[in-house]
Design a protein around this motif. Structure first.
Motif, PDB file in Angstrom:
ATOM      1  N   ILE A 159     -60.173 -29.378  40.521  1.00 46.37           N
ATOM      2  CA  ILE A 159     -60.348 -27.937  40.667  1.00 46.37           C
ATOM      3  C   ILE A 159     -60.533 -27.537  42.139  1.00 46.37           C
ATOM      4  O   ILE A 159     -61.261 -28.196  42.873  1.00 46.37           O
ATOM      5  CB  ILE A 159     -61.575 -27.486  39.822  1.00 46.37           C
ATOM      6  CG1 ILE A 159     -61.450 -26.026  39.485  1.00 46.37           C
ATOM      7  CG2 ILE A 159     -62.890 -27.739  40.482  1.00 46.37           C
ATOM      8  CD1 ILE A 159     -60.501 -25.833  38.378  1.00 46.37           C
ATOM      9  N   PRO A 160     -59.822 -26.497  42.595  1.00 47.80           N
ATOM     10  CA  PRO A 160     -60.041 -26.080  43.976  1.00 47.80           C
ATOM     11  C   PRO A 160     -61.304 -25.230  44.078  1.00 47.80           C
ATOM     12  O   PRO A 160     -61.248 -24.014  44.011  1.00 47.80           O
ATOM     13  CB  PRO A 160     -58.786 -25.250  44.299  1.00 47.80           C
ATOM     14  CG  PRO A 160     -58.138 -24.940  42.991  1.00 47.80           C
ATOM     15  CD  PRO A 160     -58.808 -25.692  41.910  1.00 47.80           C
ATOM     16  N   ALA A 161     -62.460 -25.878  44.204  1.00 49.48           N
ATOM     17  CA  ALA A 161     -63.725 -25.131  44.242  1.00 49.48           C
ATOM     18  C   ALA A 161     -64.593 -25.597  45.399  1.00 49.48           C
ATOM     19  O   ALA A 161     -64.395 -26.678  45.956  1.00 49.48           O
ATOM     20  CB  ALA A 161     -64.468 -25.316  42.935  1.00 49.48           C
ATOM     21  N   ASP A 162     -65.557 -24.744  45.768  1.00 52.80           N
ATOM     22  CA  ASP A 162     -66.454 -25.040  46.882  1.00 52.80           C
ATOM     23  C   ASP A 162     -67.909 -25.122  46.438  1.00 52.80           C
ATOM     24  O   ASP A 162     -68.743 -25.676  47.131  1.00 52.80           O
ATOM     25  CB  ASP A 162     -66.353 -23.921  47.931  1.00 52.80           C
ATOM     26  CG  ASP A 162     -64.936 -23.695  48.372  1.00 52.80           C
ATOM     27  OD1 ASP A 162     -64.500 -24.390  49.294  1.00 52.80           O
ATOM     28  OD2 ASP A 162     -64.248 -22.841  47.753  1.00 52.80           O
ATOM     29  N   GLU A 163     -68.182 -24.510  45.284  1.00 53.16           N
ATOM     30  CA  GLU A 163     -69.579 -24.342  44.897  1.00 53.16           C
ATOM     31  C   GLU A 163     -69.722 -24.443  43.385  1.00 53.16           C
ATOM     32  O   GLU A 163     -68.812 -24.074  42.640  1.00 53.16           O
ATOM     33  CB  GLU A 163     -70.026 -22.948  45.368  1.00 53.16           C
ATOM     34  CG  GLU A 163     -71.442 -22.569  45.039  1.00 53.16           C
ATOM     35  CD  GLU A 163     -71.720 -21.130  45.434  1.00 53.16           C
ATOM     36  OE1 GLU A 163     -72.122 -20.896  46.588  1.00 53.16           O
ATOM     37  OE2 GLU A 163     -71.523 -20.224  44.584  1.00 53.16           O
ATOM     38  N   LEU A 164     -70.871 -24.905  42.968  1.00 54.13           N
ATOM     39  CA  LEU A 164     -71.155 -24.985  41.535  1.00 54.13           C
ATOM     40  C   LEU A 164     -72.456 -24.204  41.287  1.00 54.13           C
ATOM     41  O   LEU A 164     -73.436 -24.368  42.006  1.00 54.13           O
ATOM     42  CB  LEU A 164     -71.300 -26.463  41.200  1.00 54.13           C
ATOM     43  CG  LEU A 164     -71.453 -26.905  39.768  1.00 54.13           C
ATOM     44  CD1 LEU A 164     -70.872 -28.312  39.642  1.00 54.13           C
ATOM     45  CD2 LEU A 164     -72.898 -26.921  39.418  1.00 54.13           C
TER      46      LEU A 164
END
Ligand code: C2E
Ligand code: MG
Ligand code: MG
Length: 432
Positions: free
Chosen positions: A342-347
């Motif tokens: 997944i292209p994500a930076d934060e959870l």
């Protein structure tokens, strides 16, 4: 939809908050709970027959009788002149809840039979179940209220909360037309909730949360109108409004707090079409904010719908510089394998786990594992739903990066958020 309501004198105060406290207690004890909103009808006729004072007395008596039938772990609260919240714990299934609701209905019907005037009061009882419908006390009360409205509409004296029926109910009220007006008239407003760095205790950003005060219906929860906008094809307009408002405010705040960021929520359908890319590009360029300071929050489940389309859109948004956050983490049913692609930076850990972690060891484990998972995938991690100092300290100990919650600040209008900022602004070198 204004209704005239006869005011009946009664002495009960604080019923709503007592009910909320009782629900909170049951949630923490992991008890199954049914939240019943008992709406009493024919009160006007009763007032006309026996006068307001005596009608008030009848309803006071009813409240006492309801309390006497409550078992040890149950609670009955009066929440308005003709409305009661009955909280039943430990009932094993919907059948048992229905039986209990029918019993309450009979008791209400009997209460005036004892008096000289043979006016029969009737009820509509709306029911929300914990944990099936949620764990948040005020939300459960709201859902039970919706169920009671749904019941009134269907002439069903006992009605369980159904999400689809709720959407239908609101659209029946013509809310979709009103929503369209609201976008033009300024009845929609974006509130901001502070996001703080747990190491420095400083505000590093905010989450933009939409509020709709409908002049006739009153405050409508975003959970309801977002779904309505989604089902009526207005979600892109609403999202555009949220992003434009957020960028406009951010541009002003960044003059004195250059490191500040803002997060906007987007629904599954939004990340399946490329329109959002133009929306982000134009809002950031119109207001002169860098796309790096804009985060888009998408839920875990949203990422699972049409994976290819959503991944392409998220990748394009990141190429622009915008950040992606996985919202309500832990509530989805997806496999963790998606995190590697997944292209994500934060959870963002869902508030239901954070709120319960000081009492429920299962919730605590989920929070702890979520923090570790985020770290191992190189994502920053935010806990939402921090409601007290103990939770804040514990999250800090567990190495959580950022926090949001009522203990830090509730979502507030932009001007109030600005006041908060003057006390606790971020440094430019503190990235969000
Ligand atoms: P979310 O993105 O998970 O937002 C967090 C929700 O938790 C907000 O509810 C916020 O008021 C609430 N919250 C924050 N701290 C606490 C706390 O300490 N305790 C408790 N009990 N609650 C806390 P809200 O504003 O009612 O929003 C509900 C949901 O509606 C949001 O969940 C988001 O999914 C959606 N939403 C809100 N605004 C927008 C919007 O502009 N666009 C879209 N697409 N969705 C939105
Ligand atoms: Mg969010
Ligand atoms: Mg969330």
């Amino acid at each position: 939809m204004s209704t005239t309501s006869i005011q009946i004198p009664y002495l009960q105060h604080g019923g709503l908050s007592n009910a909320g406290r009782h629900i909170g207690k049951a949630v923490r004890a992991s008890q199954d709970l049914a939240v019943l909103i008992v709406h009493v009808h024919e009160v006007e006729r009763l007032c006309a027959a026996i006068g307001h004072e005596q009608a008030g007395q009848v309803l006071d008596d009813l409240y006492i009788r309801l309390r006497t039938i409550a078992r040890d772990n149950d609670a009955v609260e009066r929440i308005s002149d003709r409305k009661f919240a009955v909280l039943l714990s430990g009932l094993r299934n919907r059948g048992h809840v229905t039986l209990a609701a029918n019993k309450i209905g009979r008791l209400v019907a009997e209460v005036v039979e004892d008096s000289a005037e043979k006016i029969k009061l009737s009820t509509t009882i709306g029911i929300a179940l914990c944990p099936q419908n949620g764990k948040d006390p005020s939300e459960l009360m709201r859902l039970a209220e919706i169920a009671s409205l749904d019941g009134s509409r269907k002439h069903d004296p006992v009605c369980f909360f159904e999400k689809q029926a709720a959407t239908q109910l609101f659209s029946d009220w013509g809310l979709e037309l009103r929503l369209e007006d609201a976008l033009q008239s300024g009845d929609l407003e974006v509130f901001f909730q502070a996001k703080t760095c747990l190491k420095t205790n400083r505000i590093v950003g905010s989450e933009a949360l939409m509020r709709w005060h409908e002049p006739e219906v009153g405050q409508i929860s975003p959970d309801v109108f977002i779904e309505l906008a989604e089902s009526t094809g207005r979600i892109i307009d609403l999202t555009q409004f949220a992003i434009q408002s957020a960028c406009r405010r951010l541009a002003g705040w960044q003059k004195s707090s250059p490191g500040l960021s803002v997060a906007v929520n987007v629904t599954p359908s939004i990340i399946q079409t490329r329109e959002i890319i133009d929306v982000v590009q134009s809002a950031t360029s119109i207001w002169g904010v860098s796309p790096e300071s804009l985060t888009l929050e998408v839920t875990e489940n949203a990422l699972m719908e049409d994976r290819e389309a959503s991944h392409n859109v998220l990748t394009a948004l990141r190429d622009l510089g915008a950040r992606i956050s996985i919202d309500d983490f832990g509530t989805g049913y997806s496999s963790l394998a998606y995190l590697k692609e997944i292209p994500a930076d934060e959870l963002k850990i869902d508030r239901s786990f954070v709120m319960g972690m000081d009492r429920d060891s299962g919730d605590r484990k989920i929070v702890e594992h979520s923090i570790n998972i985020a770290k191992s995938f190189g994502l920053s991690v935010v806990a939402e739903g921090i409601e007290n100092q103990g939770l804040l300290d514990e999250l800090r100990r567990l190495g959580c990066d950022y926090g949001q919650g009522y203990f830090i600040s509730r979502p507030v209008p932009a001007d109030d958020f600005e006041k908060l900022l003057t006390g606790k602004a971020a440094n430019p070198d503190e990235p969000a």
